[in-house]
Design an enzyme around this catalytic site. Structure first.
Site, PDB file in Angstrom:
ATOM      1  N   THR A 189      31.109  47.340  28.124  1.00  0.00           N
ATOM      2  CA  THR A 189      31.963  46.896  29.227  1.00  0.00           C
ATOM      3  C   THR A 189      32.854  48.063  29.650  1.00  0.00           C
ATOM      4  O   THR A 189      33.151  48.948  28.855  1.00  0.00           O
ATOM      5  CB  THR A 189      32.867  45.731  28.806  1.00  0.00           C
ATOM      6  OG1 THR A 189      33.653  46.165  27.694  1.00  0.00           O
ATOM      7  CG2 THR A 189      32.070  44.529  28.403  1.00  0.00           C
ATOM      8  N   GLU A 333      28.735  40.876  30.413  1.00  0.00           N
ATOM      9  CA  GLU A 333      28.415  39.872  29.387  1.00  0.00           C
ATOM     10  C   GLU A 333      27.468  38.788  29.892  1.00  0.00           C
ATOM     11  O   GLU A 333      26.980  37.985  29.108  1.00  0.00           O
ATOM     12  CB  GLU A 333      29.706  39.187  28.901  1.00  0.00           C
ATOM     13  CG  GLU A 333      30.638  40.067  28.097  1.00  0.00           C
ATOM     14  CD  GLU A 333      31.641  40.829  28.958  1.00  0.00           C
ATOM     15  OE1 GLU A 333      31.347  41.071  30.146  1.00  0.00           O
ATOM     16  OE2 GLU A 333      32.714  41.188  28.441  1.00  0.00           O
ATOM     17  N   LYS A 445      52.469  35.601  39.019  1.00  0.00           N
ATOM     18  CA  LYS A 445      53.170  34.383  38.604  1.00  0.00           C
ATOM     19  C   LYS A 445      54.590  34.435  39.156  1.00  0.00           C
ATOM     20  O   LYS A 445      55.464  35.089  38.610  1.00  0.00           O
ATOM     21  CB  LYS A 445      53.165  34.270  37.089  1.00  0.00           C
ATOM     22  CG  LYS A 445      51.733  34.168  36.563  1.00  0.00           C
ATOM     23  CD  LYS A 445      51.660  34.159  35.055  1.00  0.00           C
ATOM     24  CE  LYS A 445      50.208  34.288  34.623  1.00  0.00           C
ATOM     25  NZ  LYS A 445      49.773  35.649  34.328  1.00  0.00           N
ATOM     26  N   TRP A 450      51.492  30.142  41.031  1.00  0.00           N
ATOM     27  CA  TRP A 450      50.539  31.255  41.012  1.00  0.00           C
ATOM     28  C   TRP A 450      50.213  31.694  42.430  1.00  0.00           C
ATOM     29  O   TRP A 450      49.949  30.865  43.304  1.00  0.00           O
ATOM     30  CB  TRP A 450      49.236  30.834  40.317  1.00  0.00           C
ATOM     31  CG  TRP A 450      49.350  30.779  38.831  1.00  0.00           C
ATOM     32  CD1 TRP A 450      50.498  30.919  38.094  1.00  0.00           C
ATOM     33  CD2 TRP A 450      48.290  30.560  37.910  1.00  0.00           C
ATOM     34  NE1 TRP A 450      50.211  30.802  36.764  1.00  0.00           N
ATOM     35  CE2 TRP A 450      48.854  30.582  36.618  1.00  0.00           C
ATOM     36  CE3 TRP A 450      46.921  30.362  38.035  1.00  0.00           C
ATOM     37  CZ2 TRP A 450      48.098  30.401  35.464  1.00  0.00           C
ATOM     38  CZ3 TRP A 450      46.160  30.177  36.898  1.00  0.00           C
ATOM     39  CH2 TRP A 450      46.748  30.203  35.615  1.00  0.00           C
TER      40      TRP A 450
HETATM   41  P1  AMP Z   1      31.894  44.036  34.814  1.00  0.00           P
HETATM   42  O1  AMP Z   1      31.575  43.518  33.484  1.00  0.00           O
HETATM   43  O2  AMP Z   1      32.423  45.434  34.816  1.00  0.00           O
HETATM   44  O3  AMP Z   1      30.768  43.874  35.769  1.00  0.00           O
HETATM   45  O4  AMP Z   1      33.094  43.159  35.394  1.00  0.00           O
HETATM   46  C1  AMP Z   1      33.002  41.766  35.514  1.00  0.00           C
HETATM   47  C2  AMP Z   1      34.147  41.236  36.292  1.00  0.00           C
HETATM   48  O5  AMP Z   1      34.088  41.631  37.664  1.00  0.00           O
HETATM   49  C3  AMP Z   1      34.220  39.724  36.373  1.00  0.00           C
HETATM   50  O6  AMP Z   1      34.757  39.145  35.210  1.00  0.00           O
HETATM   51  C4  AMP Z   1      35.088  39.501  37.587  1.00  0.00           C
HETATM   52  O7  AMP Z   1      36.460  39.646  37.303  1.00  0.00           O
HETATM   53  C5  AMP Z   1      34.672  40.642  38.487  1.00  0.00           C
HETATM   54  N1  AMP Z   1      33.707  40.147  39.490  1.00  0.00           N
HETATM   55  C6  AMP Z   1      32.393  40.284  39.501  1.00  0.00           C
HETATM   56  N2  AMP Z   1      31.852  39.724  40.593  1.00  0.00           N
HETATM   57  C7  AMP Z   1      32.873  39.188  41.306  1.00  0.00           C
HETATM   58  C8  AMP Z   1      32.984  38.460  42.530  1.00  0.00           C
HETATM   59  N3  AMP Z   1      31.924  38.200  43.288  1.00  0.00           N
HETATM   60  N4  AMP Z   1      34.207  38.045  42.907  1.00  0.00           N
HETATM   61  C9  AMP Z   1      35.298  38.320  42.179  1.00  0.00           C
HETATM   62  N5  AMP Z   1      35.266  39.020  41.025  1.00  0.00           N
HETATM   63  C10 AMP Z   1      34.069  39.451  40.590  1.00  0.00           C
END
Ligand code: AMP
Length: 550
Positions: A189, A333, A445, A450
């Site tokens: 990640t 994940e 917050k 929120w």
């Molecule tokens: P990563 O593991 O680096 O791909 O990051 C995943 C995170 O990206 C998710 O938990 C979200 O917070 C954000 N994310 C992915 N797709 C979207 C989306 N379409 N809208 C908002 N947040 C997103």
């Protein structure tokens, strides 16, 4: 009672063999920056994957379960590694070439990678790290670029040339029978806080995820399509597209290192992909480019946007160009496909719109639930906001614990009953559409209420003079936290904060309107192109921003 059905393991090998045989003539085109791109058929790429597997086993001594890293752009050779390494029983470890050097070192050592396949153009990044990478025994260099940095490299690792290494080796391989639950690939990640965490995909999870990617309720592509894979292969397996393409023969267009808006526009005009996938910032950049220098994007019927919230204004702008954007949500994940926003059947374009701007619906392989602050499960009523938890056959159940270590299940990431805690906050409508309002850590917050930073950003980015906007929570004596709006104006724009605030007032409740405003040259981005809000929070705390209070 047991079934009477055969039990064939669901493996990456099966996808490779299928693609080579049934879709032998489908093509992988890699942009080279030269007049002609590199073109290779699925059969050729598959044969080269077999040659690579022979080389890795016979010359490098790579064995079952060994980790082989890639430090590469999106290109045909990377795709070959995608198939060769898991199919021979080893584990493909894609490295994010935009990570800070100390994180890369940490990740390679944690995974104990034995070899790395690297694009020559990325050697200046790799070579200085080599003294800190004791597990790396082999470096395989691929593609154009200067190799001289390797000459004085401080490493005991052996250096190989990709093309020389695979030349003359057999074009077929007696692939081993693998357990579908064994490790096929891993990806760490992005790790915005703390150490990065390794997600290990199984053959089975990749196989099932690829089938989902190909379903028409997801990307739904066939051998009549060409997909432009902008999302990096080091970012969640390029959203599963490389595997999915070999299942259904989708032609692939790979941008290699040419990820700037101008070459992307040129490759779309010349190679005419029907589909593309990338994070919103790429599409923002491309839009600015084609607005300044018009190009024919009409081949690209649809694009998948995800990785961070897609501003509705961006979707509208592409609608006008005849390019239909489908919004998707996922995480490292979740392999990553978690939801996609196809509107339900039978609606007019106007009726579809409120569905298209959501993150979308879960496919059959993903279950979701919302959990409130007290741990209670919330109803799908479109109003109750909570943290999204998911589970399913391509969702992580733990993080890699290092060689010989137990898998890690931090309590803030996995529930006691095994669901993944996404850290994303949102609501789900009665008909199953997920709308994310924020990352749990980005929610503002204010006085016990929120405020969604994403909603404010989307509303700001709908203003014609705003190129980008990021909103973060900043400490406030009276309310605890209040929003700070940081704005990037389009070239030549002169709009003032007062006008922007008034504009926001058209869509956002008055008490949510930011008092603090700052112009910035660009929104800082993470290694995978997402807004990096922790940088803005730090800049604010350090007094680096020129903030105006209204
Ligand atoms: P990563 O593991 O680096 O791909 O990051 C995943 C995170 O990206 C998710 O938990 C979200 O917070 C954000 N994310 C992915 N797709 C979207 C989306 N379409 N809208 C908002 N947040 C997103």
């Amino acid at each position: 009672m047991l079934s009477t059905m055969q039990d064939a393991p669901l493996t990456v090998t099966r996808i490779l063999q299928h693609g080579m045989r049934i879709h032998a003539t489908s093509r992988i085109t890699t942009w080279t920056g030269e007049p002609e791109p590199q073109r290779r058929s699925f059969r050729e790429a598959g044969e080269r994957a077999s040659r690579l597997a022979h080389a890795l086993r016979d010359e490098l001594g790579i064995d079952t379960g060994d980790r082989v890293a890639t430090l590469m752009w999106n290109n045909a050779e990377h795709l070959e590694a995608y198939f060769a390494i898991p199919s021979m029983g080893a584990v493909l470890h894609t490295l994010n070439l935009r990570l800070p050097p100390e994180q890369l070192v940490w990740i390679v050592n944690h995974a104990a990678d034995r070899a790395v396949v690297v694009n020559a153009s990325v050697l200046p990044l790799l070579v200085p790290l080599l003294p800190h990478l004791p597990t790396i025994e082999h470096i395989v260099v691929s593609g154009p670029g200067d190799r001289s940095a390797l000459a004085g490299a401080d490493t005991a690792a052996r250096v190989h040339e990709y093309e020389e290494l695979i030349a003359g080796r057999p074009a077929s391989y007696d692939w081993p029978e693998l357990d579908e639950r064994s490790a096929a690939a891993m990806c760490y990640t992005s790790g915005t806080t703390g150490d990065p965490r390794g997600v290990v995909y199984s053959h089975r999870s990749i196989y099932l995820h690829s089938m989902q990617v190909n379903m028409s309720e997801s990307m739904g592509l066939t051998d009549k399509d060409t997909t432009l894979v902008v999302v990096p292969q080091f970012h969640v397996n390029a959203w599963g597209l490389p595997h999915a393409t070999f299942m259904t023969g989708i032609n692939v267009l790979m941008p290699d290192r040419f990820l700037q808006p101008a070459p992307l526009a040129e490759m779309i005009e010349r190679e005419k992909p029907t589909h593309a996938a990338a994070v919103p910032t790429i599409w923002q950049g491309l839009l600015a480019e084609v607005t300044a220098n018009p190009r024919d994007l009409s081949s690209m019927r649809h694009v998948t946007i995800g990785g961070s919230a897609c501003p509705p204004a961006l979707m509208k702008a592409y609608d006008k160009l005849g390019v239909r954007v489908c919004h998707a949500w996922g995480m490292t994940e979740t392999s990553p496909l978690g939801t996609m926003a196809h509107a339900p059947a039978g609606l007019s374009a106007d009726q579809e719109w409120p569905y298209r701007v959501t993150q979308g619906r879960f496919p059959a392989g993903v279950e979701g639930r919302l959990v409130g602050p007290e741990g209670e499960f919330l109803p799908w009523d479109g109003e109750s906001a909570g943290e999204l938890e998911v589970r399913g056959p391509w969702i992580a159940s733990a993080y890699y614990g290092g060689a010989g270590g137990e898998p890690i299940r931090p309590a803030d990431k996995f529930s006691e009953d095994g669901w993944l805690k996404t850290g994303d906050v949102g609501v789900i409508s009665p008909d199953g559409f997920l709308t994310l309002t924020d990352r749990a850590k980005d929610v503002i917050k204010s006085g016990g209420e929120w405020i969604s930073s994403v909603e404010l950003e989307n509303a700001l980015m709908a203003h014609p003079e705003v190129a980008e906007a990021a909103v973060v929570a900043v400490p406030d004596e009276r309310w605890g936290e209040r929003p700070l709006a940081t704005v990037v104006l389009k070239e030549g724009a002169t709009v003032g904060y007062g006008t922007l605030k008034e504009f926001l007032g058209g869509t956002v409740a008055k008490w949510q309107l930011p008092e603090r405003w700052a112009l910035i040259p660009a929104v800082p981005k993470t290694s995978v192109g997402k807004f990096d809000k922790k940088v803005i929070r730090r800049q604010y705390a350090d007094g680096e921003l020129d903030v105006t209070e209204l």
